[in-house]
Design a protein around this motif. Structure first.
Motif, PDB file in Angstrom:
ATOM      1  N   GLU A 108      -2.265 -12.956  -3.608  1.00 42.36           N
ATOM      2  CA  GLU A 108      -1.179 -11.983  -3.802  1.00 42.36           C
ATOM      3  C   GLU A 108      -1.686 -10.641  -4.344  1.00 42.36           C
ATOM      4  OE1 GLU A 108       1.805 -12.551  -2.859  1.00 42.36           O
ATOM      5  OE2 GLU A 108       1.985 -14.720  -2.708  1.00 42.36           O
ATOM      6  N   PRO A 109      -2.667 -10.004  -3.693  1.00 49.14           N
ATOM      7  CA  PRO A 109      -3.211  -8.758  -4.248  1.00 49.14           C
ATOM      8  C   PRO A 109      -2.248  -7.576  -4.148  1.00 49.14           C
ATOM      9  CG  PRO A 109      -4.127  -9.166  -2.080  1.00 49.14           C
ATOM     10  CD  PRO A 109      -3.307 -10.368  -2.419  1.00 49.14           C
ATOM     11  N   THR A 110      -1.250  -7.641  -3.253  1.00 50.91           N
ATOM     12  CA  THR A 110      -0.327  -6.509  -3.081  1.00 50.91           C
ATOM     13  C   THR A 110       0.999  -6.718  -3.809  1.00 50.91           C
ATOM     14  OG1 THR A 110       0.509  -7.506  -1.018  1.00 50.91           O
ATOM     15  CG2 THR A 110      -1.328  -5.959  -0.840  1.00 50.91           C
ATOM     16  N   ALA A 111       1.082  -7.782  -4.610  1.00 46.80           N
ATOM     17  CA  ALA A 111       2.362  -8.105  -5.260  1.00 46.80           C
ATOM     18  C   ALA A 111       2.799  -7.014  -6.229  1.00 46.80           C
ATOM     19  CB  ALA A 111       2.256  -9.445  -5.980  1.00 46.80           C
ATOM     20  N   ASN A 112       1.836  -6.363  -6.901  1.00 41.94           N
ATOM     21  CA  ASN A 112       2.173  -5.352  -7.913  1.00 41.94           C
ATOM     22  C   ASN A 112       1.982  -3.918  -7.402  1.00 41.94           C
ATOM     23  OD1 ASN A 112       2.711  -7.313  -9.955  1.00 41.94           O
ATOM     24  ND2 ASN A 112       0.506  -7.584 -10.232  1.00 41.94           N
ATOM     25  N   LEU A 113       1.886  -3.750  -6.087  1.00 42.03           N
ATOM     26  CA  LEU A 113       1.640  -2.423  -5.521  1.00 42.03           C
ATOM     27  C   LEU A 113       2.893  -1.918  -4.809  1.00 42.03           C
ATOM     28  CD1 LEU A 113      -1.913  -2.999  -3.942  1.00 42.03           C
ATOM     29  CD2 LEU A 113      -1.348  -2.253  -6.265  1.00 42.03           C
ATOM     30  N   ASP A 114       3.069  -0.595  -4.836  1.00 44.02           N
ATOM     31  CA  ASP A 114       4.167  -0.022  -4.070  1.00 44.02           C
ATOM     32  C   ASP A 114       3.818  -0.035  -2.586  1.00 44.02           C
ATOM     33  OD1 ASP A 114       2.864   2.653  -3.283  1.00 44.02           O
ATOM     34  OD2 ASP A 114       2.654   2.664  -5.481  1.00 44.02           O
ATOM     35  N   GLN A 115       4.767   0.313  -1.739  1.00 45.71           N
ATOM     36  CA  GLN A 115       4.591   0.160  -0.302  1.00 45.71           C
ATOM     37  C   GLN A 115       3.429   0.995   0.224  1.00 45.71           C
ATOM     38  OE1 GLN A 115       6.264  -1.984   1.549  1.00 45.71           O
ATOM     39  NE2 GLN A 115       5.175  -1.413   3.434  1.00 45.71           N
ATOM     40  N   ASP A 116       3.349   2.245  -0.182  1.00 45.81           N
ATOM     41  CA  ASP A 116       2.287   3.116   0.329  1.00 45.81           C
ATOM     42  C   ASP A 116       0.918   2.644  -0.138  1.00 45.81           C
ATOM     43  OD1 ASP A 116       4.202   4.645   1.580  1.00 45.81           O
ATOM     44  OD2 ASP A 116       4.344   6.115  -0.055  1.00 45.81           O
ATOM     45  N   THR A 117       0.809   2.303  -1.435  1.00 47.20           N
ATOM     46  CA  THR A 117      -0.479   1.832  -1.960  1.00 47.20           C
ATOM     47  C   THR A 117      -0.881   0.516  -1.302  1.00 47.20           C
ATOM     48  OG1 THR A 117       0.051   2.859  -4.084  1.00 47.20           O
ATOM     49  CG2 THR A 117      -1.757   1.291  -4.059  1.00 47.20           C
ATOM     50  N   ALA A 118       0.098  -0.361  -1.052  1.00 49.52           N
ATOM     51  CA  ALA A 118      -0.198  -1.634  -0.405  1.00 49.52           C
ATOM     52  C   ALA A 118      -0.719  -1.420   1.010  1.00 49.52           C
ATOM     53  CB  ALA A 118       1.043  -2.515  -0.393  1.00 49.52           C
ATOM     54  N   MET A 119      -0.110  -0.486   1.751  1.00 49.58           N
ATOM     55  CA  MET A 119      -0.581  -0.218   3.113  1.00 49.58           C
ATOM     56  C   MET A 119      -1.998   0.335   3.097  1.00 49.58           C
ATOM     57  SD  MET A 119       1.621  -1.134   5.363  1.00 49.58           S
ATOM     58  CE  MET A 119       1.061  -0.194   6.776  1.00 49.58           C
ATOM     59  N   ALA A 120      -2.264   1.269   2.172  1.00 54.76           N
ATOM     60  CA  ALA A 120      -3.612   1.832   2.076  1.00 54.76           C
ATOM     61  C   ALA A 120      -4.619   0.748   1.688  1.00 54.76           C
ATOM     62  CB  ALA A 120      -3.623   2.964   1.054  1.00 54.76           C
ATOM     63  N   MET A 173      -4.385  -2.517   2.348  1.00 50.39           N
ATOM     64  CA  MET A 173      -4.623  -3.403   3.483  1.00 50.39           C
ATOM     65  C   MET A 173      -5.516  -2.745   4.532  1.00 50.39           C
ATOM     66  SD  MET A 173      -3.253  -6.204   2.635  1.00 50.39           S
ATOM     67  CE  MET A 173      -3.615  -6.997   4.196  1.00 50.39           C
ATOM     68  N   GLU A 174      -5.342  -1.455   4.731  1.00 49.13           N
ATOM     69  CA  GLU A 174      -6.224  -0.754   5.665  1.00 49.13           C
ATOM     70  C   GLU A 174      -7.665  -0.770   5.186  1.00 49.13           C
ATOM     71  OE1 GLU A 174      -4.495   3.093   5.990  1.00 49.13           O
ATOM     72  OE2 GLU A 174      -2.799   2.425   7.247  1.00 49.13           O
ATOM     73  N   ARG A 175      -7.845  -0.693   3.857  1.00 44.89           N
ATOM     74  CA  ARG A 175      -9.209  -0.764   3.318  1.00 44.89           C
ATOM     75  C   ARG A 175      -9.802  -2.157   3.533  1.00 44.89           C
ATOM     76  NH1 ARG A 175     -13.187  -0.709   3.610  1.00 44.89           N
ATOM     77  NH2 ARG A 175     -14.929  -0.477   2.154  1.00 44.89           N
ATOM     78  N   LEU A 176      -8.970  -3.183   3.406  1.00 46.44           N
ATOM     79  CA  LEU A 176      -9.456  -4.540   3.692  1.00 46.44           C
ATOM     80  C   LEU A 176      -9.880  -4.672   5.148  1.00 46.44           C
ATOM     81  CD1 LEU A 176      -7.009  -6.927   1.765  1.00 46.44           C
ATOM     82  CD2 LEU A 176      -9.369  -6.357   1.186  1.00 46.44           C
ATOM     83  N   GLN A 177      -9.115  -4.023   6.045  1.00 46.31           N
ATOM     84  CA  GLN A 177      -9.480  -4.035   7.461  1.00 46.31           C
ATOM     85  C   GLN A 177     -10.878  -3.464   7.653  1.00 46.31           C
ATOM     86  OE1 GLN A 177      -7.788  -5.862   9.626  1.00 46.31           O
ATOM     87  NE2 GLN A 177      -6.474  -4.426  10.731  1.00 46.31           N
ATOM     88  N   SER A 178     -11.114  -2.335   7.012  1.00 47.05           N
ATOM     89  CA  SER A 178     -12.428  -1.691   7.122  1.00 47.05           C
ATOM     90  C   SER A 178     -13.520  -2.580   6.528  1.00 47.05           C
ATOM     91  CB  SER A 178     -12.392  -0.334   6.427  1.00 47.05           C
ATOM     92  OG  SER A 178     -13.675   0.261   6.426  1.00 47.05           O
TER      93      SER A 178
END
Length: 564
Positions: A514-526, A528-533
């Protein structure tokens, strides 16, 4: 010193074996306590003889003979020796108990030192503090009183039975047939007391864990204005602990009362038999004609015959407490031995392919989730889904090697291995839990963990985790000191610093809970994109998440139902 060097004691399978083994640390003291107990029973028989002889001579015999100074001296000596022997037995028992409890505490600490950080999560801090600081210390009565009484509960009744049989064989039979009733009820009550003690220890551990967790996050609770709700939860758990403690006391008092009842009935049987004998209703059981001397002698011995059995019954709940404590020690020892065996295994090969076949976490008594199978190659991403309590965190703990698997196989590059507590496996993975552990140290030390990295590498890792702006704005930047679990940082900021640490060490397999549980929508998207990279560089990713928006980033998903 290697961890295995501190595990010199044998491996125990049963709590009784562990308690018996550690009792040897006070073997000489226990022998002295037993000897002092025999002195007490000898003085008890002597006291009964003196009183019976005095009364018989002064009241019953045709030619009255009053006690002489020698009789009073013998009576006084018997009383003084009996009291002195009892006092000495208490002192010796306390000394024996202190030796054994010190050995048990040393035993527990050695296992903790051998496990180090691997002690968690199987053994949480509340359980450990309760075990070392409370549970072991509570066993004073068991080692000081119960263990010496185990021998005396056999030897003292036998001595009194022998003394009574020399006067009247019917009274001896009454003793012999009624004593097992006390023992049987003591065992039955002991089973109930054992369950109550085990539940009481569990409630204490829950209360300690809840209190430690709430104190650790007190500032967050104050900011969220939820202190009153959490205070109610603490009160509710403290009430559960109070009720379980009262249940233990209720069983102890109930067993003591019933034991007293059986003992009183048995003494009454002796009194009724003697009364009817003196009334001339029958003439059975005596080797010779019974007089006042024989009657008083037998009546004085009757309650003393049941005294050690009654005392052992009232102390039997201590045995249940000691058994519960020993079960905790055995579990701690098994963890240490498992870790020691893991340290001796072969090096884990560099991860190129991860295969999981019908993997299930938990234990035979409590399996946590449905069997899981998948294959993961470099660059692939796997999503774990499921409702709360389905076992996502437990599965990640198992894949991280923090928990032993219940069933199934884990293969690395086609080689089936047991990764539990494997240092070679820990070196290849990065694990970010829901509550990341941060040190009471600078951000730099939290990132490097003792290794050498340049500031540029640290800044790059912070940027990947989208936390570089926050860190650079702090006083001292990378040298800013934070307390345990992030201190004044928010939950999301502390989590991203822990994630930056993962990125810095470049693990082959990344496990995220649950790494994105405490993140807002924009920060969570950024994020996840970093995880993709990150995975495009060849890393593997397994992540648990509830957010529907996260699903688009993954190649495959597994749904955990939690059904057994």
């Amino acid at each position: 010193m290697k961890p295995s060097d501190s595990l010199s004691e044998p491996e125990f399978q049963r709590p009784v074996a562990l308690l018996r083994y550690f009792s040897r640390y006070a073997r000489s003291d226990n022998a002295v306590a037993t000897l002092l107990g025999l002195v007490q029973v000898a003085m008890t028989i002597t006291l009964a003889y003196c009183v019976a002889s005095m009364l018989d001579g002064a009241v019953f015999q045709a030619e009255r003979s009053y006690p002489q100074s020698s009789d009073w001296l013998l009576l006084t000596a018997a009383l003084v020796l009996r009291i002195a022997a009892g006092y000495g037995q208490t002192l010796v028992g306390n000394r024996a108990s202190l030796k054994i409890r010190q050995a048990l505490r040393r035993y527990a600490l050695q296992r903790c030192f051998a496990l180090n950080v691997r002690l968690f999560p199987q053994f949480n801090s509340a359980e450990l503090s309760n075990l070392i600081a409370t549970e072991i210390d509570k066993q004073r009565g068991y080692f000081a009183d119960y263990i010496p009484l185990q021998r005396l509960a056999v030897l003292m009744p036998l001595a009194i039975l022998l003394a009574a049989s020399m006067v009247n064989w019917v009274v001896a039979l009454i003793f012999a047939f009624t004593a097992p009733l006390v023992v049987v009820f003591m065992i039955l009550a002991g089973w109930k007391a054992s369950d109550a003690s085990r539940d009481n220890l569990q409630q204490l551990n829950r209360l300690g864990h809840l209190l430690a967790d709430r104190l650790k996050n007190l500032q967050c609770l104050q900011l969220a204005q939820s202190t009153e709700q959490e205070a109610d939860r603490l009160f509710e758990q403290s009430e559960n602990y109070r009720k379980s403690t009262m249940e233990v006391l209720r069983v102890a008092f109930l067993s003591g009362t019933v034991l007293e009842f059986f003992s009183a009935i048995s003494v009454a049987l002796v009194a009724v038999y003697l009364g009817l004998y003196f009334l001339g209703k029958y003439d059975v059981g005596s080797w010779d004609t019974l007089g006042l001397y024989e009657g008083v002698f037998l009546l004085m011995l009757a309650p003393e015959f049941y005294l050690p059995l009654r005392r052992m019954g009232t102390l039997y709940h201590m045995r249940s407490d000691a058994t519960s404590m020993a079960e905790q020690l055995i579990r701690l020892d098994q963890l240490a031995r498992t870790a020691a065996r893991a340290d001796q295994q072969l090096t884990i090969p560099a991860l190129q392919r991860l295969e999981v076949d019908q993997l299930r976490s938990g234990s035979a008594d409590k399996p946590v989730h449905n069997p899981v199978s998948f294959t993961l190659m470099p660059g692939q991403k796997l999503l774990l889904k499921g409702p709360s309590g389905a076992g996502k965190t437990t599965l990640l703990d198992t894949l991280a090697g923090l928990r032993p698997r219940y069933q199934g196989e884990i293969s690395i590059n086609g080689l089936t291995l047991d990764i539990f507590q494997q240092q070679g496996w820990f070196a290849q993975i990065g694990y970010l839990s829901q509550k990341p552990e941060l040190l009471f140290a600078s951000i730099r030390d939290n990132l490097t963990l003792g290794r050498q990295y340049s500031d540029a590498q640290l800044q790059a890792a912070l940027h990947e985790a989208r936390i570089d702006d926050v860190v650079n704005a702090l006083p001292g930047g990378l040298d800013y000191v934070i307390s345990d679990s992030g201190g004044y940082l928010s939950g999301g900021q502390a989590q991203r610093i822990a994630l930056a640490r993962v990125f810095l060490h470049r693990p082959r397999l990344l496990l995220l809970d649950e790494p994105t549980a405490n993140l807002d929508q924009d920060t969570a998207m950024a994020f996840m994109e970093r995880l993709q990279s990150y995975t495009r560089s060849g890393a593997m990713l397994i992540m648990a998440s509830h957010r529907p928006a996260d699903q688009q980033f993954f190649d495959a998903e597994i749904i955990l139902s939690g059904e057994h």
